[in-house]
Write an enzyme that holds these catalytic residues in place. Structure first.
Site, PDB file in Angstrom:
ATOM      1  N   GLU A  85      -4.525   3.113   6.439  1.00 47.71           N
ATOM      2  CA  GLU A  85      -4.291   3.048   4.884  1.00 47.71           C
ATOM      3  C   GLU A  85      -5.161   4.393   4.373  1.00 47.71           C
ATOM      4  O   GLU A  85      -4.330   4.656   3.373  1.00 47.71           O
ATOM      5  CB  GLU A  85      -5.055   1.724   4.357  1.00 47.71           C
ATOM      6  CG  GLU A  85      -5.125   1.625   2.847  1.00 47.71           C
ATOM      7  CD  GLU A  85      -5.604   0.334   2.211  1.00 47.71           C
ATOM      8  OE1 GLU A  85      -5.588  -0.715   2.905  1.00 47.71           O
ATOM      9  OE2 GLU A  85      -6.214   0.658   1.262  1.00 47.71           O
ATOM     10  N   SER A 122     -10.676  -0.640   3.257  1.00 47.94           N
ATOM     11  CA  SER A 122      -9.926  -1.027   4.578  1.00 47.94           C
ATOM     12  C   SER A 122      -9.356   0.438   5.002  1.00 47.94           C
ATOM     13  O   SER A 122      -8.679   0.995   4.508  1.00 47.94           O
ATOM     14  CB  SER A 122      -8.668  -1.911   4.324  1.00 47.94           C
ATOM     15  OG  SER A 122      -8.809  -3.066   3.821  1.00 47.94           O
ATOM     16  N   ARG A 139       0.987  -1.279   0.172  1.00 43.71           N
ATOM     17  CA  ARG A 139       0.115   0.141   0.020  1.00 43.71           C
ATOM     18  C   ARG A 139       0.849   1.145   0.052  1.00 43.71           C
ATOM     19  O   ARG A 139       0.606   2.382   0.548  1.00 43.71           O
ATOM     20  CB  ARG A 139      -0.941   0.169   1.340  1.00 43.71           C
ATOM     21  CG  ARG A 139      -1.990  -1.210   1.041  1.00 43.71           C
ATOM     22  CD  ARG A 139      -2.980  -0.930   0.026  1.00 43.71           C
ATOM     23  NE  ARG A 139      -4.046  -2.024   0.252  1.00 43.71           N
ATOM     24  CZ  ARG A 139      -4.258  -3.330  -0.004  1.00 43.71           C
ATOM     25  NH1 ARG A 139      -2.933  -3.896  -0.612  1.00 43.71           N
ATOM     26  NH2 ARG A 139      -5.166  -4.160   0.294  1.00 43.71           N
TER      27      ARG A 139
HETATM   28  N1  EPU Z   1     -11.221 -10.809  10.196  1.00 47.48           N
HETATM   29  C1  EPU Z   1     -11.892 -10.623  11.396  1.00 47.48           C
HETATM   30  N2  EPU Z   1     -12.941  -9.739  11.669  1.00 47.48           N
HETATM   31  C2  EPU Z   1     -13.765  -9.201  10.542  1.00 47.48           C
HETATM   32  C3  EPU Z   1     -13.020  -9.445   9.288  1.00 47.48           C
HETATM   33  C4  EPU Z   1     -11.897 -10.259   9.126  1.00 47.48           C
HETATM   34  O1  EPU Z   1     -11.365 -11.210  12.566  1.00 47.48           O
HETATM   35  O2  EPU Z   1     -14.553  -8.398  10.697  1.00 47.48           O
HETATM   36  C5  EPU Z   1     -10.112 -11.592  10.095  1.00 47.48           C
HETATM   37  C6  EPU Z   1     -10.520 -13.024   9.758  1.00 47.48           C
HETATM   38  O3  EPU Z   1      -9.405 -13.930  10.457  1.00 47.48           O
HETATM   39  C7  EPU Z   1      -9.970 -13.059   8.334  1.00 47.48           C
HETATM   40  C8  EPU Z   1      -8.804 -12.027   8.270  1.00 47.48           C
HETATM   41  O4  EPU Z   1      -9.327 -10.911   9.162  1.00 47.48           O
HETATM   42  O5  EPU Z   1      -9.601 -14.233   7.864  1.00 47.48           O
HETATM   43  C9  EPU Z   1      -8.583 -11.437   7.005  1.00 47.48           C
HETATM   44  O6  EPU Z   1      -9.638 -10.880   6.630  1.00 47.48           O
HETATM   45  P1  EPU Z   1      -9.870 -10.542   4.846  1.00 47.48           P
HETATM   46  O7  EPU Z   1      -9.659 -11.704   4.247  1.00 47.48           O
HETATM   47  O8  EPU Z   1     -11.160  -9.814   4.540  1.00 47.48           O
HETATM   48  O9  EPU Z   1      -8.851  -9.594   4.589  1.00 47.48           O
HETATM   49  P2  EPU Z   1      -8.069  -8.318   5.126  1.00 47.48           P
HETATM   50  O10 EPU Z   1      -6.867  -8.610   5.681  1.00 47.48           O
HETATM   51  O11 EPU Z   1      -9.218  -7.653   6.104  1.00 47.48           O
HETATM   52  C10 EPU Z   1      -7.085  -7.340   3.025  1.00 47.48           C
HETATM   53  C11 EPU Z   1      -7.010  -6.198   2.297  1.00 47.48           C
HETATM   54  C12 EPU Z   1      -8.205  -5.864   1.476  1.00 47.48           C
HETATM   55  C13 EPU Z   1      -8.160  -7.156   0.614  1.00 47.48           C
HETATM   56  C14 EPU Z   1      -8.367  -8.303   1.327  1.00 47.48           C
HETATM   57  C15 EPU Z   1      -8.463  -9.584   0.373  1.00 47.48           C
HETATM   58  C16 EPU Z   1      -5.315  -4.564   3.879  1.00 47.48           C
HETATM   59  C17 EPU Z   1      -5.567  -3.511   4.416  1.00 47.48           C
HETATM   60  N3  EPU Z   1      -6.608  -4.989   3.223  1.00 47.48           N
HETATM   61  O12 EPU Z   1      -8.047  -7.327   4.169  1.00 47.48           O
HETATM   62  O13 EPU Z   1      -8.049  -4.775   0.814  1.00 47.48           O
HETATM   63  O14 EPU Z   1      -9.541  -6.803  -0.175  1.00 47.48           O
HETATM   64  O15 EPU Z   1      -7.112  -8.484   2.126  1.00 47.48           O
HETATM   65  O16 EPU Z   1      -7.103  -9.790  -0.308  1.00 47.48           O
HETATM   66  O17 EPU Z   1      -4.490  -5.224   3.137  1.00 47.48           O
HETATM   67  C18 EPU Z   1      -8.459  -2.158   0.833  1.00 47.48           C
HETATM   68  O18 EPU Z   1      -7.044  -2.096   0.953  1.00 47.48           O
HETATM   69  O19 EPU Z   1      -9.352  -1.438   0.893  1.00 47.48           O
HETATM   70  C19 EPU Z   1      -8.959  -3.824   0.886  1.00 47.48           C
HETATM   71  C20 EPU Z   1     -10.297  -3.955   0.937  1.00 47.48           C
END
Ligand code: EPU
Length: 339
Positions: free
Chosen positions: A335, A239, A167
């Protein structure tokens, strides 16, 4: 030539920022074509306070903007003739998701299919090095053409010169100094291999014999729709925080207390942990301040639930940072860019 006719004064940005905040810009211009760019770049260049935006899907305007907002809507996608591997030029104001759809509908892949449904434009995607499901925009990029406000000329940057990080990019670090015009991406025609290791993608594809970029994109679209709010319906910037990268001594300490903490190893010293998990386990899911709320389906997202002010969103984010630090000794970084 100064075409001030296109400049709008005291412009509401409410429909122009993804948080749907009621803020104003003292001057505003939207560029829709390269002709608009050439006619107005001199005027834009001379402005001391200016900001180039796409759909403002990662920006929190804390106040009215006392300067020139330039909305970049310069669109266009061109296959570069006789290129092997296949090279595609996209203009910076092209809607990123339209570019993904153009690609997958032409059976072009190579990772772009994983970046479906990410809001924003090609240019802002490069600034932010957008990423999802194991792919970042830098993985597809070859070069970028940008206008330098310092030198008043167009410069071509190779991907390697742009210092991409999670990012982050050269353009993000040199905020305000360049106007990204276009970028060249390398895609694969009728790809045979796909990047499917993130989360539950493989599970969602297990009954399908022959995978195509279109099938992957449709699958990921559905996963995203189920947990991420559409900013056109509920104001949000995706995010709000980056996923923190911590060292193993802190991680092992956390793991000993919280057996189910998810983690993604980066190297032998560092590990990434989901900010969403930390925020949820600090008790913030659904928590509200004024009109701002932590989204109840995904705690990494702050939404404008009910006419939130910039300050509601800022206060909520500050409370989250403080409490997560107190609970887990991890300092979250945003972010979203505060302006
Ligand atoms: N989780 C929770 N609570 C929640 C949601 C998620 O505990 O309410 C935990 C779960 O364990 C889940 C983990 O967080 O497995 C990861 O969640 P998710 O797969 O939704 O991905 P993320 O890490 O929250 C990142 C990116 C997203 C991208 C997704 C998928 C960042 C800051 N965000 O989110 O990017 O779509 O991975 O690759 O790296 C963005 O940057 O705006 C964005 C949406």
């Amino acid at each position: 030539m100064n075409k001030t006719i296109k400049i709008q004064k005291n412009k509401s940005l409410k429909q122009i920022n993804a948080f749907k905040l009621d803020v104003f810009a003292s001057e505003f211009i939207e560029l829709k074509t390269m002709n608009d760019f050439h006619e107005n770049i001199e005027y834009i260049s001379k402005k001391d306070k200016k900001m180039i935006i796409g759909d403002a899907t990662n920006i929190l305007f804390l106040n009215d903007f006392d300067g020139l907002i330039v909305k970049n809507s310069i669109k266009g996608i061109e296959k570069l003739p006789n290129s092997s591997p296949l090279l595609i030029k996209a203009y910076s104001g092209e809607i990123w998701n339209d570019f993904v759809h153009f690609s997958v509908n032409n059976d072009l892949g190579g990772g772009i299919e994983n970046l479906v449904k990410i809001p924003g434009r090609v240019g802002s995607g490069i600034v932010q090095n957008i990423g999802a499901y194991g792919v970042e925009i830098k993985d597809l990029l070859v070069s970028v053409e940008a206008y330098s406000f310092e030198n008043n000329k167009i410069i071509t940057f190779k991907k390697e010169e742009l210092n991409f990080e999670y990012r982050n990019s050269f353009f993000k670090k040199n905020n305000g100094k360049y106007f990204i015009i276009s970028a060249i991406f390398q895609l694969q025609n009728k790809p045979k291999s796909f990047i499917l290791d993130y989360g539950n993608i493989k599970n969602n594809l297990k009954n399908i014999d022959k995978l195509t970029p279109l099938i992957i994109a449709n699958t990921i679209s559905k996963i995203r729709e189920n947990k991420l709010p559409d900013y056109k319906v509920i104001g949000n910037c995706g995010s709000f925080f980056k996923n923190p990268i911590i060292n193993y001594s802190l991680f092992n300490l956390l793991k000993s207390k919280y057996k189910n903490i998810p983690s993604y190893p980066i190297n032998e010293n560092l590990v990434k942990i989901p900010a969403a998990w930390l925020i949820e386990n600090s008790g913030f899911k659904g928590y509200e301040i004024g009109g701002a709320s932590v989204y109840d389906k995904h705690s990494l997202i702050i939404i404008n639930k009910n006419n939130a002010t910039p300050n509601d969103i800022k206060s909520l984010s500050e409370q989250i940072i403080t409490k997560v630090f107190k609970d887990f000794n991890v300092k979250l970084q945003t972010e979203v860019i505060f302006v």
